[in-house]
Design a protein around this motif. Structure first.
Motif, PDB file in Angstrom:
ATOM      1  N   PHE A 228      -1.065  -3.605   4.757  1.00 13.77           N
ATOM      2  CA  PHE A 228      -2.048  -2.542   4.903  1.00 13.77           C
ATOM      3  C   PHE A 228      -2.035  -1.930   6.307  1.00 13.77           C
ATOM      4  CE2 PHE A 228      -6.350  -1.053   5.861  1.00 13.77           C
ATOM      5  CZ  PHE A 228      -6.553  -0.173   4.811  1.00 13.77           C
TER       6      PHE A 228
ATOM      7  N   VAL B 120      -4.284   4.735  -0.216  1.00 13.24           N
ATOM      8  CA  VAL B 120      -5.496   4.086   0.287  1.00 13.24           C
ATOM      9  C   VAL B 120      -6.736   4.856  -0.169  1.00 13.24           C
ATOM     10  CG1 VAL B 120      -6.807   3.533   2.371  1.00 13.24           C
ATOM     11  CG2 VAL B 120      -4.369   2.984   2.255  1.00 13.24           C
TER      12      VAL B 120
ATOM     13  N   TRP C  45       0.804  -1.212   0.000  1.00  7.79           N
ATOM     14  CA  TRP C  45       0.000   0.000   0.000  1.00  7.79           C
ATOM     15  C   TRP C  45       0.844   1.272   0.000  1.00  7.79           C
ATOM     16  CZ3 TRP C  45      -5.175  -0.184  -0.910  1.00  7.79           C
ATOM     17  CH2 TRP C  45      -5.703  -1.469  -0.959  1.00  7.79           C
TER      18      TRP C  45
END
Length: 423
Positions: A212, A224, A124
């Protein structure tokens, strides 16, 4: 109690925590790394991947009309660009079982775990993750969209800033700050067991995996948000009738004298900064477990003498009402997508639900637009870094036999759901 017609009454799970053997995910890899900061591997979990039909039937039998669960990206796309027909058909069967038993599915497309290949690319923090995530969401919804009335793109999209605050807060009296996120806290040894402390076990900043939960950086938080908006468009393109939103972990932030500016900062970072990304959403999922007291230097420990849960949280069910009232500034209908308590004493879970729902009813009576209450969790399941010790479930699971045993809390909440559905 009086709730709107069509109100969702149910319970929630996450794929990695209940399905078992999620071998293509980044968390599975972390669980099996030598010296892992996970207390134990997830293994078979609740074997929900195999037993979903009986589990869904049980939830319906208890009186619920909704079930929130997640579709596991690592199963659907185990290799970059290669989608599994078998996995898609499995989730079609899960969705159909919900409809067959009168349960409205609320589907989460990402609940903390990601495919290993994505993490290897940078997870991420990787600039191409939004388009990868949107492609996965589009594929799932092009196949399953007509069966999905509600889709949450990302579970607790704001979890990174929350965890960052916990990890950077100065220890006070040897206790972790109140309201730490699930699985990242020093467990209160309320039942006489040795406390676990995953915070201490986590690797140093530079060595933390790019999963994450540890997406702390400004770039990562931006990715995100971009992933959510890209996924929302992909879902809309594939299944226009599906209601789309995300969920946020929202603590009841309460400043102590001198802590007002810090409290404002925390609320801004975990809620207000995400509001622009919600523009165009159909609902917001609110997840609330406790309050967080804030002093001049940041989050404070649980007050001396306060009742705590297995997670070290303060027993504070009224947090949900307070958070729902504050979250109305997003301008969206709200669904309580998680609210629960880790405890071995089910009578305290019943009381937690009772007090929480009393506050929810007050909010609804005052005009707060809440469309559902989905309790965390349906089952005693795998609680991330803390393994199987914390028990959040309405339904107990014997992991040797996989036998399910509904607790009194399940019957209490199910009976409320049935009465309100008939009102």
């Amino acid at each position: 109690m009086a709730f709107p017609e069509g109100f969702l009454w149910g319970a929630a799970t996450a794929a990695h925590q209940v399905e078992g053997n999620n071998v293509a995910s980044d968390f599975w890899a972390l669980e099996h790394t030598p010296g892992s900061f996970f207390a134990e591997p997830s293994g078979d979990a609740c074997d929900h991947y195999r037993l979903f039909r009986q589990d869904i039937a049980l939830l319906a039998e208890l009186g619920f009309n909704s079930y929130r669960f997640s579709i596991e990206w690592a199963r659907v796309e185990p290799e970059d660009g290669r989608f599994s027909r078998a996995a898609i058909e499995h989730y079609r069967d899960v969705l159909q079982a919900c409809h067959d038993h009168g349960l409205t599915p609320v589907v989460t497309l990402h609940h903390f775990t990601s495919p290993r290949w994505l993490t290897e690319l940078g997870g991420w923090e990787y600039d191409k993750t939004p388009e990868r995530f949107a492609a996965y969401c589009g594929k799932v919804m092009s196949e399953l969209g007509p069966l999905v009335p509600y889709a949450c793109t990302i579970n607790e999209a704001n979890i990174g800033p929350l965890i960052r605050d916990v990890l950077t807060a100065a220890p006070q009296d040897g206790r972790e700050p109140a309201g730490a996120p699930v699985g990242v806290t020093d467990q209160a040894a309320r039942d006489g067991e040795d406390a676990l402390s995953p915070v201490d076990a986590l690797p140093a900043d530079q060595d933390r995996p790019k999963v994450f939960l540890f997406t702390f950086s400004e770039q990562g938080v931006s990715i995100v948000k971009r992933a959510h908006t890209a996924a929302r468009q992909a879902i809309r393109d594939a299944s226009p009738a599906t209601q789309v939103g995300l969920t946020l972990a929202l603590q009841d932030i309460q400043p102590e004298p001198g802590g007002e500016k810090q409290a404002e900062r925390i609320w801004a970072e975990t809620f207000e900064d995400f509001v622009p990304a919600l523009d165009g959403d159909d609902f917001l999922g609110v997840q609330s477990y406790t309050r967080s007291l804030v002093g001049s230097d940041g989050p404070l420990p649980v007050p001396d003498g306060a009742e705590t849960t297995q997670m070290g949280y303060e027993f504070y069910p009224q947090a949900m009402e307070n958070v729902l009232r504050r979250a109305t500034t997003a301008g969206l209908p709200l669904i309580v997508t998680e609210h629960g308590i880790g405890t071995a004493d089910d009578s305290r879970r019943v009381e937690f639900v009772r007090q929480g729902l009393a506050g929810l009813e007050r909010a609804v009576t005052d005009g707060v637009d809440v469309r559902g209450y989905l309790h965390w969790s349906a089952f005693d399941n795998y609680e991330w870094m803390l393994g199987y010790r914390p028990t959040f479930g309405l339904i107990a699971v014997d992991r040797d036999t996989q036998r399910r045993t509904p607790k009194e809390s399940a019957r209490y909440l199910g009976a409320l759901a049935q009465r309100n559905a008939l009102a």
